[in-house]
Scaffold this motif. Sequence first.
Motif, PDB file in Angstrom:
ATOM      1  N   MET A   1       0.834  -1.193   0.000  1.00 24.56           N
ATOM      2  CA  MET A   1       0.000   0.000   0.000  1.00 24.56           C
ATOM      3  C   MET A   1       0.869   1.244   0.000  1.00 24.56           C
ATOM      4  SD  MET A   1      -3.004  -0.939   2.701  1.00 24.56           S
ATOM      5  CE  MET A   1      -3.355  -2.673   2.899  1.00 24.56           C
ATOM      6  N   GLY A   2       0.294   2.338  -0.563  1.00 26.89           N
ATOM      7  CA  GLY A   2       1.006   3.601  -0.598  1.00 26.89           C
ATOM      8  C   GLY A   2       0.754   4.410   0.662  1.00 26.89           C
ATOM      9  N   GLY A   3       0.911   5.719   0.570  1.00 26.93           N
ATOM     10  CA  GLY A   3       0.672   6.597   1.704  1.00 26.93           C
ATOM     11  C   GLY A   3      -0.803   6.905   1.854  1.00 26.93           C
ATOM     12  N   THR A   4      -1.102   7.966   2.579  1.00 30.41           N
ATOM     13  CA  THR A   4      -2.491   8.356   2.832  1.00 30.41           C
ATOM     14  C   THR A   4      -3.092   8.980   1.573  1.00 30.41           C
ATOM     15  OG1 THR A   4      -2.018   8.755   5.163  1.00 30.41           O
ATOM     16  CG2 THR A   4      -4.000   9.773   4.255  1.00 30.41           C
ATOM     17  N   ILE A   5      -4.206   8.414   1.095  1.00 31.85           N
ATOM     18  CA  ILE A   5      -4.885   8.961  -0.081  1.00 31.85           C
ATOM     19  C   ILE A   5      -6.000   9.917   0.327  1.00 31.85           C
ATOM     20  CG2 ILE A   5      -6.532   7.032  -0.282  1.00 31.85           C
ATOM     21  CD1 ILE A   5      -6.353   7.370  -3.326  1.00 31.85           C
ATOM     22  N   PHE A  66      -7.641  15.128  -0.183  1.00 27.41           N
ATOM     23  CA  PHE A  66      -7.502  13.994  -1.091  1.00 27.41           C
ATOM     24  C   PHE A  66      -6.220  14.164  -1.885  1.00 27.41           C
ATOM     25  CE2 PHE A  66      -8.510  11.765  -5.162  1.00 27.41           C
ATOM     26  CZ  PHE A  66      -8.675  10.491  -4.629  1.00 27.41           C
ATOM     27  N   LYS A  67      -5.332  13.182  -1.753  1.00 27.91           N
ATOM     28  CA  LYS A  67      -4.026  13.235  -2.413  1.00 27.91           C
ATOM     29  C   LYS A  67      -3.297  14.542  -2.092  1.00 27.91           C
ATOM     30  CE  LYS A  67      -4.370   9.845  -6.046  1.00 27.91           C
ATOM     31  NZ  LYS A  67      -3.998   9.524  -7.429  1.00 27.91           N
ATOM     32  N   ASP A  68      -3.295  14.882  -0.818  1.00 27.27           N
ATOM     33  CA  ASP A  68      -2.578  16.041  -0.269  1.00 27.27           C
ATOM     34  C   ASP A  68      -3.185  17.390  -0.629  1.00 27.27           C
ATOM     35  OD1 ASP A  68      -0.688  14.381   0.955  1.00 27.27           O
ATOM     36  OD2 ASP A  68       0.514  14.286  -0.878  1.00 27.27           O
ATOM     37  N   ASP A  69      -4.313  17.399  -1.338  1.00 29.40           N
ATOM     38  CA  ASP A  69      -4.964  18.657  -1.678  1.00 29.40           C
ATOM     39  C   ASP A  69      -6.265  18.810  -0.888  1.00 29.40           C
ATOM     40  OD1 ASP A  69      -3.081  19.494  -3.567  1.00 29.40           O
ATOM     41  OD2 ASP A  69      -4.020  18.290  -5.143  1.00 29.40           O
ATOM     42  N   THR A  70      -6.476  19.986  -0.302  1.00 30.84           N
ATOM     43  CA  THR A  70      -7.738  20.265   0.393  1.00 30.84           C
ATOM     44  C   THR A  70      -8.824  20.515  -0.642  1.00 30.84           C
ATOM     45  OG1 THR A  70      -6.580  21.221   2.279  1.00 30.84           O
ATOM     46  CG2 THR A  70      -8.901  21.779   2.028  1.00 30.84           C
ATOM     47  N   CYS A  71      -9.938  19.789  -0.506  1.00 35.68           N
ATOM     48  CA  CYS A  71     -10.998  19.814  -1.514  1.00 35.68           C
ATOM     49  C   CYS A  71     -12.223  20.564  -0.991  1.00 35.68           C
ATOM     50  CB  CYS A  71     -11.400  18.395  -1.900  1.00 35.68           C
ATOM     51  SG  CYS A  71     -10.030  17.393  -2.515  1.00 35.68           S
ATOM     52  N   ILE A  84     -13.265  10.239  -7.205  1.00 34.03           N
ATOM     53  CA  ILE A  84     -13.993   9.762  -6.020  1.00 34.03           C
ATOM     54  C   ILE A  84     -15.419   9.470  -6.446  1.00 34.03           C
ATOM     55  CG2 ILE A  84     -14.778  10.326  -3.691  1.00 34.03           C
ATOM     56  CD1 ILE A  84     -12.454  12.336  -3.525  1.00 34.03           C
ATOM     57  N   VAL A  85     -15.819   8.197  -6.416  1.00 35.36           N
ATOM     58  CA  VAL A  85     -17.143   7.810  -6.904  1.00 35.36           C
ATOM     59  C   VAL A  85     -17.850   6.969  -5.853  1.00 35.36           C
ATOM     60  CG1 VAL A  85     -18.445   6.702  -8.761  1.00 35.36           C
ATOM     61  CG2 VAL A  85     -16.234   7.789  -9.266  1.00 35.36           C
ATOM     62  N   ILE A  86     -19.102   7.320  -5.566  1.00 36.33           N
ATOM     63  CA  ILE A  86     -19.887   6.600  -4.572  1.00 36.33           C
ATOM     64  C   ILE A  86     -20.998   5.802  -5.251  1.00 36.33           C
ATOM     65  CG2 ILE A  86     -21.368   8.623  -4.159  1.00 36.33           C
ATOM     66  CD1 ILE A  86     -21.599   7.660  -1.211  1.00 36.33           C
ATOM     67  N   VAL A  87     -21.179   4.550  -4.818  1.00 39.46           N
ATOM     68  CA  VAL A  87     -22.312   3.725  -5.230  1.00 39.46           C
ATOM     69  C   VAL A  87     -23.228   3.634  -4.023  1.00 39.46           C
ATOM     70  CG1 VAL A  87     -23.082   1.467  -6.025  1.00 39.46           C
ATOM     71  CG2 VAL A  87     -20.933   2.428  -6.885  1.00 39.46           C
ATOM     72  N   HIS A  88     -24.379   4.309  -4.099  1.00 41.40           N
ATOM     73  CA  HIS A  88     -25.296   4.383  -2.970  1.00 41.40           C
ATOM     74  C   HIS A  88     -26.036   3.064  -2.767  1.00 41.40           C
ATOM     75  CE1 HIS A  88     -24.823   8.725  -2.402  1.00 41.40           C
ATOM     76  NE2 HIS A  88     -24.830   8.827  -3.725  1.00 41.40           N
ATOM     77  N   ALA A 155     -19.558  -0.825 -12.656  1.00 38.92           N
ATOM     78  CA  ALA A 155     -19.025  -0.563 -13.999  1.00 38.92           C
ATOM     79  C   ALA A 155     -19.175   0.918 -14.346  1.00 38.92           C
ATOM     80  CB  ALA A 155     -19.752  -1.427 -15.036  1.00 38.92           C
ATOM     81  N   LYS A 156     -20.295   1.505 -13.941  1.00 41.26           N
ATOM     82  CA  LYS A 156     -20.527   2.932 -14.156  1.00 41.26           C
ATOM     83  C   LYS A 156     -19.472   3.763 -13.427  1.00 41.26           C
ATOM     84  CE  LYS A 156     -24.293   6.324 -13.777  1.00 41.26           C
ATOM     85  NZ  LYS A 156     -25.714   6.501 -13.383  1.00 41.26           N
ATOM     86  N   ALA A 157     -19.138   3.322 -12.198  1.00 36.86           N
ATOM     87  CA  ALA A 157     -18.093   4.008 -11.432  1.00 36.86           C
ATOM     88  C   ALA A 157     -16.741   3.893 -12.138  1.00 36.86           C
ATOM     89  CB  ALA A 157     -18.010   3.421 -10.025  1.00 36.86           C
ATOM     90  N   LEU A 158     -16.450   2.706 -12.676  1.00 37.38           N
ATOM     91  CA  LEU A 158     -15.183   2.496 -13.378  1.00 37.38           C
ATOM     92  C   LEU A 158     -15.075   3.380 -14.620  1.00 37.38           C
ATOM     93  CD1 LEU A 158     -14.795  -1.398 -13.202  1.00 37.38           C
ATOM     94  CD2 LEU A 158     -13.745   0.325 -11.738  1.00 37.38           C
ATOM     95  N   SER A 159     -16.216   3.679 -15.231  1.00 39.67           N
ATOM     96  CA  SER A 159     -16.204   4.523 -16.430  1.00 39.67           C
ATOM     97  C   SER A 159     -15.755   5.943 -16.108  1.00 39.67           C
ATOM     98  CB  SER A 159     -17.598   4.556 -17.072  1.00 39.67           C
ATOM     99  OG  SER A 159     -18.492   5.381 -16.337  1.00 39.67           O
ATOM    100  N   LYS A 160     -15.797   6.301 -14.828  1.00 40.49           N
ATOM    101  CA  LYS A 160     -15.411   7.647 -14.397  1.00 40.49           C
ATOM    102  C   LYS A 160     -13.972   7.691 -13.896  1.00 40.49           C
ATOM    103  CE  LYS A 160     -20.236   8.512 -13.285  1.00 40.49           C
ATOM    104  NZ  LYS A 160     -21.258   8.677 -12.247  1.00 40.49           N
ATOM    105  N   LYS A 161     -13.182   6.675 -14.288  1.00 45.44           N
ATOM    106  CA  LYS A 161     -11.756   6.623 -13.923  1.00 45.44           C
ATOM    107  C   LYS A 161     -11.580   6.711 -12.406  1.00 45.44           C
ATOM    108  CE  LYS A 161     -11.251   6.894 -18.371  1.00 45.44           C
ATOM    109  NZ  LYS A 161     -11.194   5.641 -19.165  1.00 45.44           N
ATOM    110  N   VAL A 162     -12.293   5.831 -11.718  1.00 47.48           N
ATOM    111  CA  VAL A 162     -12.352   5.885 -10.262  1.00 47.48           C
ATOM    112  C   VAL A 162     -10.996   5.571  -9.624  1.00 47.48           C
ATOM    113  CG1 VAL A 162     -13.186   3.486 -10.129  1.00 47.48           C
ATOM    114  CG2 VAL A 162     -13.568   5.028  -8.218  1.00 47.48           C
ATOM    115  N   LYS A 163     -10.643   6.372  -8.630  1.00 43.87           N
ATOM    116  CA  LYS A 163      -9.443   6.130  -7.824  1.00 43.87           C
ATOM    117  C   LYS A 163      -9.813   5.729  -6.393  1.00 43.87           C
ATOM    118  CE  LYS A 163      -6.468   9.356 -10.392  1.00 43.87           C
ATOM    119  NZ  LYS A 163      -7.463   9.748 -11.407  1.00 43.87           N
ATOM    120  N   LEU A 164     -10.950   6.255  -5.910  1.00 46.16           N
ATOM    121  CA  LEU A 164     -11.474   5.897  -4.594  1.00 46.16           C
ATOM    122  C   LEU A 164     -12.928   5.514  -4.769  1.00 46.16           C
ATOM    123  CD1 LEU A 164     -11.345   5.678  -1.512  1.00 46.16           C
ATOM    124  CD2 LEU A 164     -11.824   8.136  -1.382  1.00 46.16           C
ATOM    125  N   LEU A 165     -13.219   4.217  -4.603  1.00 47.75           N
ATOM    126  CA  LEU A 165     -14.571   3.691  -4.793  1.00 47.75           C
ATOM    127  C   LEU A 165     -15.243   3.548  -3.431  1.00 47.75           C
ATOM    128  CD1 LEU A 165     -16.732   2.413  -6.679  1.00 47.75           C
ATOM    129  CD2 LEU A 165     -15.607   0.205  -6.279  1.00 47.75           C
TER     130      LEU A 165
END
Length: 508
Positions: A1-5, A66-71, A84-88, A155-165
């Motif tokens: 695993m990497g650092g804090t995402i 997220f990835k060291d940037d304040t959002c 960042i994609v959420i599946v409700h 699959a819909k989430a993957l279409s959005k180039k998801v990094k955090l699911l």
Amino acid sequence: MGGTILEMKQITKEFPGVKALDNVNLKVQEGEIHALIGENGAGKSTLMKVLSGVYPHGTYSGNVIFKDDTCEFKNTNDSENLGIVIVHQELALIPHLSIAENIFLGNEQTNRGIIDWKKTIIETRQLLKKVRLNIDPEEQIKNIGIGKQQLVEIAKALSKKVKLLILDEPTAALNEEDSENLLQLLLEFKKQGMTSILISHKLKELFKVADSITVLRDGQTIKSYSISEITENKIIKDMVGRDLSNLYPEREHNITDEVVFEIKNWSVYDPRDSEKKILHDVNVNVKRGEIVGLAGLMGAGRTELAMSVFGKSYGKRITGQLIKEGQEVSFKSVDQAIKNGVAYVSEDRKEYGLILNDSIKNNLSLANLKKVANKNVIDKNREAAESELLKSRIKIKSPTIQQKVGKLSGGNQQKVVLGKWIFTDPDVLILDEPTRGIDVGAKFELYKVINELVEKGKSVILISSELPELIGMCDRIYTISEGKVTGNIDKIDANQETLMTYMTQGRE
């Protein structure tokens, strides 16, 4: 695993009359599966809605990094643009559109402003392959099962180039096989470097796939753990603030020999196909003060039995007898069933059990308005008083009975459904998956309400897919396979192996 995402610092979110999140902190490492757990109403979904921009920056306090940037997300588009994609839990698919149309809705594959359908279909096939779903991209959503719909959402989430699911209760409505497939898919994504946040009440699932766990309680962070340093009992204690050494509360067994309700030689045909027999000469009975379970695999006919009995809400060409307290009765409508002291709590509380945009008060009184009416006019003061008493009795957590039910947690929504039917003062209460999608603490509260009912001489028929729940709560358990009763097992003889043996009789 990497650092804090991802790091969420001191997140506070308030709604009128309630603080949903109170200085919540969450830290997620890149490439891990991080479980977020807590009772219904603990703040899990609210926290994820803050993260995904459903609740925009400015409506809460605290920082999302997220990835060291304040959002400072204004909406879900902002979070999705960063991956960042959420599946409700409630799937956001349009039934009459195709799989391909749903996946790229709002993200259409275009060529000079015109939808490129060839590219859309090719891209959809590639995405479906990633979620191990072999199905025609042009198939309409309404024609596929809930398990496949869940995979389409991913699959819909993957279409959005998801990094955090983010997956909110992804297996709540799935059978065991579909749940296992989804968990294996998450592990596969992890190998590919994807980070996931998983919200689930099913602790055994979390121990299968999670690397770390954060527990929320009453809108606050309790603690975060590595999966290797925590036990199921410790998690439960953190979630509910007490040690539930016995998940099923004890009760006084005041069962009499009197059979209160009997279903005899009950046969039902499919309402869509009058030649397809769903239930075959089913015989079930329940005594006064008894909890009787119905166990069966998906499609065995448990819900069909309950609904066909309850005012013929399901089925065609229904034959057989219903006997209540020694007398044959006929329920040609739901109203007749209620008048004869039989109530049914549906497995789908949002579709059939509740009016989500109405108040707790109006939902609780809905099934028995005559009780709060004077000369066919509703006495508002009496309705409010009765609702307050019932709210207190079954411990619905809400500042007021005027609160809209749709704003309540799943566990409290389930209490409202149960309360609505308790308000009809039934002799026989049929409960269809009453604890589906709610946490161990809320389950314990519901179990106590059920026990209280049978201790007062009511009778309960409990349908559940969770065999430990049936074994823990029931005095007898009927097993059903392919529409036939295959066993009638006393509590002393009931174990998971025995039940599963009877549940699979007649199957290949």
